[in-house]
Design an enzyme around this catalytic site. Structure first.
Site, PDB file in Angstrom:
ATOM      1  N   CYS A 113      42.957  41.665  35.287  1.00  0.00           N
ATOM      2  CA  CYS A 113      42.228  42.174  36.437  1.00  0.00           C
ATOM      3  C   CYS A 113      40.465  42.063  36.069  1.00  0.00           C
ATOM      4  CB  CYS A 113      42.621  43.485  37.095  1.00  0.00           C
ATOM      5  SG  CYS A 113      42.088  43.638  38.584  1.00  0.00           S
ATOM      6  N   HIS A 207      48.096  42.625  37.720  1.00  0.00           N
ATOM      7  CA  HIS A 207      48.423  43.807  36.780  1.00  0.00           C
ATOM      8  C   HIS A 207      49.789  43.762  36.038  1.00  0.00           C
ATOM      9  CE1 HIS A 207      44.719  46.425  37.309  1.00  0.00           C
ATOM     10  NE2 HIS A 207      44.605  45.711  38.329  1.00  0.00           N
ATOM     11  N   GLU A 209      51.081  45.408  33.803  1.00  0.00           N
ATOM     12  CA  GLU A 209      51.606  46.547  33.255  1.00  0.00           C
ATOM     13  C   GLU A 209      52.335  47.235  34.540  1.00  0.00           C
ATOM     14  OE1 GLU A 209      47.726  47.483  34.985  1.00  0.00           O
ATOM     15  OE2 GLU A 209      48.296  45.946  34.129  1.00  0.00           O
TER      16      GLU A 209
END
Length: 230
Positions: A113, A207, A209
């Site tokens: 990002c 993202h 994660e």
């Protein structure tokens, strides 16, 4: 063979825990968790003096530049849009120095990002300061599809159209020197960028994660492990 050591950038903010209320180096737990699930060892990198970035990077096998605050527009020669967030100057300086050091040393690098945007800026690119449709609601991670560009490193990791977790209001505008777009959203927004081989430098606008797909992070960890064996 030990797991490769992956540095992940953090940011300074005020936080409360137990009886304490003070400045802390913060990073959402899903980042180091994803590194671990992808076969690496995560070490957290709080903002520091840019002059020591090369020393820090020399001790790492790979680097992740995490998401967070908007990049200050002065970094790419623009006036701030009213919708651009407040500057994080110390973090910008530190992470730009880390990116420069990683690229110079050939350390595998993943920008997530803000990290992708900062990679683009580090190489002379610019950013769109505001776009709609990539944030579902304040504090809510949305999802949308991204399409890989055939023949790219990203496509070698994720060859199909994938639905990814997303939360951003800025994006790549003019690509930095040597960078190529390797994925796009349905509206044409650049969703991944990369440098050509032999460099291993990849940025993704979403993202990973916050999702279940480890392939992008696993690609970084495997590149870091391979470099350690040479």
């Amino acid at each position: 063979m030990s797991e490769p050591l992956i540095g992940v950038t953090t940011y300074l903010d005020r936080a409360r825990w137990g009886v304490w209320d003070m400045e802390a180096a913060l990073l959402p737990a899903p980042y180091p968790r994803l590194v671990r699930e992808s076969g690496g060892l995560a070490v957290l990198l709080p903002p520091d003096r840019p002059a020591v970035a090369a020393t820090v990077v020399a001790r790492l096998d790979g680097l992740v530049v995490a998401g967070g605050a908007d990049v200050e527009p002065v970094r790419y020669g623009a006036e701030p849009d009213p919708r651009t967030g407040p500057p994080a100057r110390a973090r910008d300086s530190w992470e730009l120095a880390l990116i420069d050091a990683a690229l110079a040393a050939g350390i595998p690098l993943l920008g997530i990002c803000r990290g992708m945007q900062l990679l683009n800026v580090a190489l002379g690119g610019t950013l769109v300061q505001h776009l709609d449709g990539h944030v579902e609601a304040v504090g809510v991670i949305g999802r949308h599809k991204v399409e890989p560009v055939p023949g790219t490193r990203y496509a070698s990791l994720v060859p199909e159209t994938a639905e990814v977790p997303t939360y951003h209001h800025q994006a790549v505008d003019r690509l930095g020197a040597g960078l190529a777009a390797s994925a796009h959203a349905e509206d044409g927004t650049v969703e991944a960028v990369e440098l050509a081989a032999p460099a291993w430098a990849l940025g993704v606008q979403w993202h990973p994660e916050m999702g279940e797909d480890t392939r992008v992070m696993r690609g970084l960890v495997q590149a870091a492990a391979a470099r350690g064996r040479t």
